[in-house]
Design an enzyme around this catalytic site. Structure first.
Site, PDB file in Angstrom:
ATOM      1  N   SER A   1      23.125  53.794  26.604  1.00  0.00           N
ATOM      2  CA  SER A   1      22.327  52.677  27.132  1.00  0.00           C
ATOM      3  C   SER A   1      22.018  52.763  28.617  1.00  0.00           C
ATOM      4  CB  SER A   1      23.012  51.346  26.841  1.00  0.00           C
ATOM      5  OG  SER A   1      22.919  51.069  25.500  1.00  0.00           O
TER       6      SER A   1
ATOM      7  N   ASP B   1      22.541  46.263  23.256  1.00  0.00           N
ATOM      8  CA  ASP B   1      22.779  46.977  24.513  1.00  0.00           C
ATOM      9  C   ASP B   1      22.687  46.046  25.718  1.00  0.00           C
ATOM     10  OD1 ASP B   1      22.752  48.944  22.638  1.00  0.00           O
ATOM     11  OD2 ASP B   1      20.958  49.958  23.371  1.00  0.00           O
TER      12      ASP B   1
ATOM     13  N   ARG C   1      27.013  51.265  27.889  1.00  0.00           N
ATOM     14  CA  ARG C   1      27.935  50.801  26.848  1.00  0.00           C
ATOM     15  C   ARG C   1      28.229  51.908  25.840  1.00  0.00           C
ATOM     16  NH1 ARG C   1      25.523  52.743  23.411  1.00  0.00           N
ATOM     17  NH2 ARG C   1      23.650  52.092  22.312  1.00  0.00           N
TER      18      ARG C   1
ATOM     19  N   GLY D   1      19.805  59.675  28.162  1.00  0.00           N
ATOM     20  CA  GLY D   1      19.621  60.212  26.813  1.00  0.00           C
ATOM     21  C   GLY D   1      20.944  60.490  26.113  1.00  0.00           C
TER      22      GLY D   1
ATOM     23  N   TYR E   1      13.267  55.458  15.091  1.00  0.00           N
ATOM     24  CA  TYR E   1      13.983  54.186  15.225  1.00  0.00           C
ATOM     25  C   TYR E   1      13.139  53.044  14.643  1.00  0.00           C
ATOM     26  CZ  TYR E   1      16.577  50.347  17.414  1.00  0.00           C
ATOM     27  OH  TYR E   1      17.305  49.184  17.640  1.00  0.00           O
TER      28      TYR E   1
END
Ligand code: GAF
Length: 397
Positions: A124, A170, A24, A120, A220
């Site tokens: 996604s 995702d 995505r 990477g 994150y």
């Protein structure tokens, strides 16, 4: 008959099942999903594809070969599936564990995996792999589950087997994406709205900086924790319930980095709703401005960008609307990965050339003597996961 050469080369017979799940690109609404906010992604024409057949071996196991990694994982089905090697197999292991927990009987399988979702690249690849595995197991076991259940099972796999406390965006869009539409997802109610995106005069350009992003590194999770702390200080369940005014009033109660994290999230949720409205009205200059604001906020307030992403966005701003770029921003978790630009279709080739040249120059030095090559492509909004081929369902005892 549909064939997948990798499967036939590996196992010497055609596959019985073949499934695909897309990666995505998120047009806007970054780091809002785990704050109960809105996101506006679309599935792209890059897929994880699995082909499979019942295994001829009597051992209860899934044998899965990944052509990109060039290696094979064996997943033992005789007990509850746990984490293992190779590392990429954990996305599949997590999904298999999810099916085991639902009581599904999974037969021994031979599987080949081919993925065109860049690794990477912030597009996604992991959600595509999880959703692809879930789609295969649905087909093989005849399991019926709703799209929401399926996406949540895949999100759980990512939490528990990949160690990334991701939101729901995702996996939802890889399951529910639809051709020519963006997916406006309310991450609190989990309600979705398909927003048409089929104006032939505009395109979304994906610019992969080829600087790898890695979400399991801790940044994150740290952002997520900071949002939770800010929400607590503001006395709300999540930042979705906070307002810019309330945040301003609470400024002295939190340290500056918390304040700016929350400011990004509150602003980004608003921008996402506004962008959906502007897209419905084909108001591309407004969408482009919102994308640029989103990037500035991610860069300075949320601090998840990096110099390579910034250089692409700066170049796009320099090209500007007269050169065919309405707006550009980093997309996905950040710390590398890709940018997404909204551009005029007529200018795609010229813009691609300009960005490629400039990016190479901008990244020269510091160990990359000849600069880094960006990978640039455009994608129409694609369909979510699909069973492409399914022969006689297996009747399990
Ligand atoms: C990653 C996560 F997996 C998503 O859930 C989302 O939080 C995104 O980063 C940032 O918007 O892709």
């Amino acid at each position: 008959m549909l064939k997948i050469p990798e499967f036939e080369n590996l196992y010497g017979r055609p596959p019985r099942w073949m499934v695909a799940a897309p990666g995505r690109v998120n047009v806007i609404g970054e780091h809002t999903d785990y704050n109960d906010g809105f996101v506006l992604p679309m599935a792209i024409e890059r897929y994880a594809v699995m082909a499979a057949d019942l295994s001829q071996s009597s051992a209860p196991r899934i044998f899965i070969h990944d052509s990109r990694a060039g290696d094979t994982a064996q997943i033992d089905l005789s007990k509850p599936v746990v984490k293992g090697n190779p590392r990429w197999s954990n996305y599949v292991r997590g999904v298999v564990a999810g099916f085991q927990n639902r009581g599904a009987t999974i037969p021994s399988l031979d599987v080949s995996l081919v993925s065109t979702v860049p690794l990477g690249g912030g597009l996604s690849s992991s959600a595509a792999l999880e959703v692809c595995a879930a789609t295969l197991l649905e087909a093989v076991t005849g399991t019926k589950m709703s799209a929401v259940e399926k996406a949540l099972l895949c999100q759980k796999a990512e939490h528990e087997f990949a160690g990334v406390p991701c939101g729901i965006m995702d996996q939802f869009v890889s399951v529910m994406g639809q051709k020519n539409h963006l997916l406006l997802l309310d991450c609190r109610s989990r309600q979705t709205e398909l927003v048409p995106m089929n104006d032939p005069s505009v395109a979304l350009l994906i610019i992969n900086t080829n600087v790898k992003h890695e979400l399991s590194g801790g940044e994150y999770a740290q952002r997520r924790a900071q949002c939770e702390t800010a929400a607590k200080i503001l006395g709300v369940h999540s930042l979705r319930d906070a307002t810019a005014d309330a945040l301003e009033r609470a400024r002295s109660k939190m340290d500056l980095s918390l304040f700016y994290r929350a400011r990004h999230v509150i602003g980004e949720i608003e921008r996402t709703v506004q962008a959906a409205e502007a897209i419905r009205a084909s108001d591309w200059p407004t969408v482009g401005d919102l994308m640029c604001e989103s990037h500035a906020s991610l860069r300075y307030h949320y601090e998840v960008s990096c110099k390579e992403l910034d250089s692409v966005v700066d170049m796009c701003k320099y090209i500007g609307i007269n050169g065919g770029v309405y707006g550009c921003r980093m997309t996905g978790g950040g710390f590398g990965g890709s940018c997404v630009a909204l551009v005029k279709v007529d200018a795609v080739d010229a813009i691609t050339k300009q960005i490629a040249t400039y990016y190479k120059i901008a990244t020269t030095g510091n160990g990359a003597q000849n600069g880094i090559e960006a990978t640039i492509f455009s994608s129409r909004p694609a369909d979510g996961a699909r069973i492409i081929r399914s022969e006689t369902p297996v009747l399990l005892a």
